[in-house]
Structure formats: C-alpha cells, structure tokens
Scaffold this motif. Structure first.
Motif, short mmCIF file in Angstrom:
data_model
loop_
_atom_site.label_atom_id
_atom_site.label_comp_id
_atom_site.label_asym_id
_atom_site.label_seq_id
_atom_site.Cartn_x
_atom_site.Cartn_y
_atom_site.Cartn_z
N ALA A 194 0.84 -1.20 0.00
CA ALA A 194 0.00 0.00 0.00
C ALA A 194 0.87 1.25 0.00
CB ALA A 194 -0.94 0.00 1.21
N MET A 195 1.89 1.27 0.83
CA MET A 195 2.76 2.45 0.91
C MET A 195 3.50 2.68 -0.40
SD MET A 195 4.28 2.62 4.78
CE MET A 195 4.95 0.96 4.77
N GLU A 196 3.98 1.60 -1.00
CA GLU A 196 4.70 1.74 -2.26
C GLU A 196 3.78 2.31 -3.35
OE1 GLU A 196 7.65 2.08 -4.77
OE2 GLU A 196 7.90 1.47 -2.66
N LEU A 197 2.54 1.82 -3.40
CA LEU A 197 1.58 2.32 -4.38
C LEU A 197 1.30 3.80 -4.15
CD1 LEU A 197 -0.47 1.96 -6.65
CD2 LEU A 197 -2.06 1.01 -4.98
N LEU A 198 1.07 4.18 -2.90
CA LEU A 198 0.76 5.59 -2.59
C LEU A 198 1.95 6.49 -2.89
CD1 LEU A 198 -1.21 4.95 0.70
CD2 LEU A 198 -2.17 5.82 -1.44
N LYS A 199 3.17 6.01 -2.63
CA LYS A 199 4.36 6.80 -2.96
C LYS A 199 4.45 7.04 -4.47
CE LYS A 199 7.18 5.23 0.95
NZ LYS A 199 8.29 4.32 1.36
N GLN A 200 4.10 6.02 -5.25
CA GLN A 200 4.12 6.18 -6.71
C GLN A 200 3.10 7.22 -7.15
OE1 GLN A 200 3.54 2.30 -8.47
NE2 GLN A 200 5.30 1.42 -7.40
N LEU A 201 1.91 7.19 -6.54
CA LEU A 201 0.88 8.18 -6.90
C LEU A 201 1.35 9.59 -6.57
CD1 LEU A 201 -2.36 6.40 -5.61
CD2 LEU A 201 -1.53 6.53 -7.96
N ILE A 202 1.98 9.75 -5.41
CA ILE A 202 2.43 11.08 -5.00
C ILE A 202 3.60 11.54 -5.88
CG2 ILE A 202 3.47 12.39 -3.10
CD1 ILE A 202 1.86 10.47 -1.20
N ALA A 203 4.47 10.61 -6.27
CA ALA A 203 5.58 10.97 -7.16
C ALA A 203 5.06 11.48 -8.50
CB ALA A 203 6.50 9.77 -7.37
N ARG A 204 3.97 10.86 -8.99
CA ARG A 204 3.38 11.30 -10.26
C ARG A 204 2.64 12.61 -10.09
NH1 ARG A 204 2.14 5.63 -11.42
NH2 ARG A 204 -0.02 5.88 -10.74
N ASN A 205 2.01 12.80 -8.92
CA ASN A 205 1.23 14.02 -8.69
C ASN A 205 1.36 14.43 -7.23
OD1 ASN A 205 -0.60 16.09 -8.52
ND2 ASN A 205 -2.42 14.82 -8.76
N PRO A 206 2.30 15.32 -6.91
CA PRO A 206 2.50 15.73 -5.51
C PRO A 206 1.26 16.36 -4.88
CG PRO A 206 4.36 16.41 -6.87
CD PRO A 206 3.29 15.93 -7.80
N ALA A 207 0.30 16.79 -5.70
CA ALA A 207 -0.92 17.39 -5.17
C ALA A 207 -2.05 16.37 -5.00
CB ALA A 207 -1.40 18.51 -6.10
N ASP A 208 -1.75 15.06 -5.11
CA ASP A 208 -2.77 14.03 -4.94
C ASP A 208 -3.17 13.97 -3.46
OD1 ASP A 208 -4.29 11.68 -4.65
OD2 ASP A 208 -3.22 10.67 -6.27
N ARG A 209 -4.19 14.71 -3.12
CA ARG A 209 -4.60 14.87 -1.72
C ARG A 209 -4.91 13.54 -1.05
NH1 ARG A 209 -9.97 16.00 0.79
NH2 ARG A 209 -9.59 17.27 2.65
N HIS A 210 -5.70 12.72 -1.73
CA HIS A 210 -6.14 11.46 -1.12
C HIS A 210 -4.96 10.55 -0.84
CE1 HIS A 210 -10.38 12.38 -1.62
NE2 HIS A 210 -10.11 12.77 -2.84
N ALA A 211 -4.01 10.49 -1.77
CA ALA A 211 -2.85 9.63 -1.55
C ALA A 211 -2.01 10.14 -0.39
CB ALA A 211 -2.00 9.56 -2.83
#
Length: 453
Positions: free
Chosen positions: A289-306
């Motif tokens: 879960a953490m690895e997936l969320l880190k990838q989402l944030i790396a793609r979009n630092p403004a991804d609030r939910h992640a």
C-alpha cells in the motif's frame, strides 16, 4: 470527447472547396485528412470562428488537446455568444484538468442556451470532479424537475435517456452527501427511465450498491454489484464499486481482485489506486500500500487522497517523522487543507511537539470550525500543554457532532481526568468502552483512574 455541431459563422462564407471537402472528411471521421484542408482554408480566410472550430475538432481527435483548446479560445473571443464554441472549450478545459475554467464555460453555454442538456450535465459532472456534491445536487435536482415537466407536458419520451443519466448522477451525488436512502429512491426512478439500456442500468445498480453499503446492508450491496457486473462486466467503475464495498464489508482480501480488474480495464482510474491501497493496508499488505501511494504522490504531488492515506498509515504505525515527511511538501501546495493539517497535528502530537500540534490544528479549525476530529485533536494538544479547562469546550463541541464516537469519548474522558472530574471521567470512559470494548486507550485510561483512586 463529444463533438458539438459547428457554429454558424457571423457572415455567410464564400464557397470553398477545401472547406467543403474537409467537412465531408470530418463527418466521415477522417480527421487526419480533414486537418490539412482546414489549415489551408484558415490561411486563406483568416481566423474565422467556424474554421477554428473545425480545426480544433481535428486536433482534439489526434490528442493535441492543448492546441485545440487554444483554437476554441480564439473562436470564443471572436464569437463569445455561440453556445457550441463555449461548450467545446469547456470540454477541452475539463480534459486538461482546468475544472474552474470548464465550469465557467459550461455556465456561459447555459446562459446563451438555457435548454442545452449536455452543458447542464457537464457542469454537474465538473462539480462532482471537484467534490462539490451539494452544488452538483442543486444543479441536477433542477435539471430533473425541468425534464420531468417536459416529459409530462409534451410526451417527451425521447428525453428519458437524459433523465436516466441525470437521475443516476443525482443518486450518486446524494450518496456522496451521506443521504443513502434518498439516493436509492432516486436511483430506482433512474432504473425506470433507463429502459433496456444495459450499460446505464449497470451503472445505476452499481451506484445503488454503494448506497446500500452506506446503509450497512453489505450482503445486499455485494449482490447488487454482482447484478451490475452481469450487465456491464467491462465497466471499471462497477468493478471498483464491488471492491470498495467488499473492503468496507470487512473483506479486504476479497476486495483486491475486482479493484485490480478495474485498474486493468482503465489504468488512468485514479480512485481505484487509492481504494487498492486501502484494501492492501487492511489486508496486512501495508508495504504494498505504501509503495503504491508513494508512486501516486511521485506522479502528482498534489494528490490529496494519496497524501492523506499514506500519512495515516505512518501515523497508525507510530512513524510520525515519516508522516510529516509526506505532509510537509503537500502543505506547501495546499496550506489550508484541513485534513492534512489535522494529520500534521496528529503526527506532532505523537512526537510530543504539543505547541506545534496546537498551531496546526488551530489552522485546520479556521477552515472547518465544526469538524469533530480537528476539535478533539485540538483539545488533546491543549490538555498536553496543561490547558485542560480550554480543551473541555472543544471536546464537548466535537461530541455534539459525533455523540457516540469512542475516540472522541476517550479524549474527553482524559480531559475530565486532567481537570480532576474523576467520576465524570470514569463515566465517559465507560461510555467509550461500551461503544468499542477493544479501545486500548480507553482501557488504559480507565485502569489508570482506578489505580489512582
């Protein structure tokens, strides 16, 4: 993207063979053949709104959306009252993620053409993209009422597909507004309007399943989502809905396959990744879960939910510094986000940085003064600073919003104990344990009270 019919130019154009042939190609869907012809016509006639529109359609179809939006913007500047130009500019802006601009263009379209069905539904969709569900509900309720009247007064059965779609959207908005019973009522009417449209019926049943789950009817909701998938097995949103319901029914391991299927069907489906991370964390796969969320944030630092999800995973694991490392860059982008500030306050409380926590939570409460969790956490910070008398009204305010919540009751009980109101503290902690007998903090606090009699 849906393509609107071309606008009427301000002046009657001279016959032009490139325009004539280009329009024939455009109507046949041969956009690559039409584009060079429209460019030649543009060179001869200048930036006429109709030619700009035709060329923008070709560009949008080959993915050059930024350039297409620029052409529609030029066309609107030259003919600002043409609804179809405004509408197409709104569609392009929405696809580019410029949601405020899209909403403005759809409102402009509606001002010029009050009966423009697609613009009204598109405006409601933008509100939902922005999580402004109350605004979407108002827009859709008015639309549904107007269409009902048109169907009844003019036997407008041709409007029923639009009505089914609008009621489907309205039902989902009501579900997101925490009105699941009202949502089900509206979705049942949408089913009647949908007729034999399998895809629409599947979507309606999928949203109805979510509303049933919100009412706690998880088995019924899972069965309803199964019926929805029989009608639309390749729908990413319905596969995701089934996974979401399974997760909140306490079956996170079962939730992972349908969520993963939703992402296989549509790799751009953002909410699916966040739900997958939720299910993975609940199924004991926190590292995944953490690895997936880190990838989402790396793609979009403004991804609030992640950001919120990843920070809470760290906080739950008492990795408070890691939580702050996730939150700090995001709070530079969105310094007033109340939930991010609340999570920052929780991390700072975990690090015993109580005054910093108090300041973060105070900033959160400026945006959401009645939020029960920001209030109770603000109260916790005040108690830790030896200001329990100031904390007491904060906890009482929080409990007015969520009177039976075990977490809020524990914090209030600890505050009362700090004030020396031991009997009332004991009673409050007992109420917390009645709500959640496994609440470890309540058990420890209650034992401490008994020990210090």
């Amino acid at each position: 993207m849906a393509i609107a019919p071309p606008p009427r130019p301000n002046a009657q154009p001279q016959p032009d063979p490139d325009l004539k042939t280009g329009l024939q190609f455009l109507r046949a869907g041969w956009f690559d053949r039409a584009e060079p012809l429209f460019r030649k016509a543009l060179g001869r006639h200048g930036e006429r709104p109709d030619i700009l529109h035709y060329l923008a359609v070709c560009l949008s179809q080959r993915g050059a959306l930024q350039e297409a939006e620029g052409l529609w913007r030029k066309a609107v500047a030259k003919d600002p009252r043409e609804p179809m130009l405004l509408y197409n500019l709104g569609l392009a802006s929405r696809r580019l993620g410029n949601l405020d601009e899209a909403a403005r263009r759809f409102r402009d379209t509606i001002r010029q053409a009050p009966t423009h069905v697609e613009a009204r539904l598109a405006l409601a969709s933008v509100h939902m993209d922005q999580e402004r569900y109350a605004a979407a509900e108002r827009e859709l309720s008015e639309f549904v009422s107007n269409v009902d009247r048109a169907i009844n007064e003019h036997q407008g059965d041709a409007l029923k597909p639009s009505q089914a779609r609008a009621r489907n959207m309205l039902g989902y908005a009501l579900y997101r507004l925490n009105q699941p019973s009202a949502a089900i009522e509206v979705l049942d009417m949408a089913l009647a309007d949908a007729g034999e449209d399998a895809a629409r019926r599947g979507q309606i049943l999928g949203d109805r399943a979510l509303a049933l789950s919100a009412l706690g009817h998880h088995d019924e909701a899972i069965a309803e989502a199964g019926r929805a998938l029989e009608l639309a097995p390749s729908s990413p949103t319905i596969n995701h809905a089934l996974g979401y319901i399974l997760h909140f029914a306490g079956r996170p391991s079962d939730a992972i396959p349908p969520i993963q299927k939703a992402l296989d069907l549509d790799p751009t489906f953002g909410p699916g990744y966040r739900t997958l991370a939720l299910a993975q964390a609940a199924a004991g796969k926190a590292d995944q879960a953490m690895e997936l969320l880190k990838q989402l944030i790396a793609r979009n630092p403004a991804d609030r939910h992640a950001v919120l999800q990843l920070s809470i995973i760290h906080i739950d694991a008492k990795r408070f510094e890691e939580a702050l490392a996730v939150l700090t860059p995001y709070l530079k982008i969105a310094p007033r986000d109340p939930r991010a500030l609340n999570n920052e306050g929780l991390a700072l409380l975990g690090l015993d940085r109580f005054d910093e926590a108090r300041r973060a939570l105070k900033r959160a409460l400026k945006t959401v003064p009645d939020d029960p969790f920001a209030l109770t956490n603000f109260g916790r910070a005040l108690v830790a600073l030896g200001r329990a008398a100031e904390a007491k009204p904060q906890h009482e305010h929080a409990l007015r919003a969520l009177p039976g919540d075990a977490r809020l009751l524990v914090n209030y009980g600890l505050c009362l104990a700090a004030l020396g109101e031991r009997d009332k503290a004991r009673e409050t902690l007992d109420a917390a344990l009645a709500a959640n007998p496994d609440n470890e903090e309540a058990l420890l606090a209650r034992a401490a009270l008994d020990q210090n009699q």
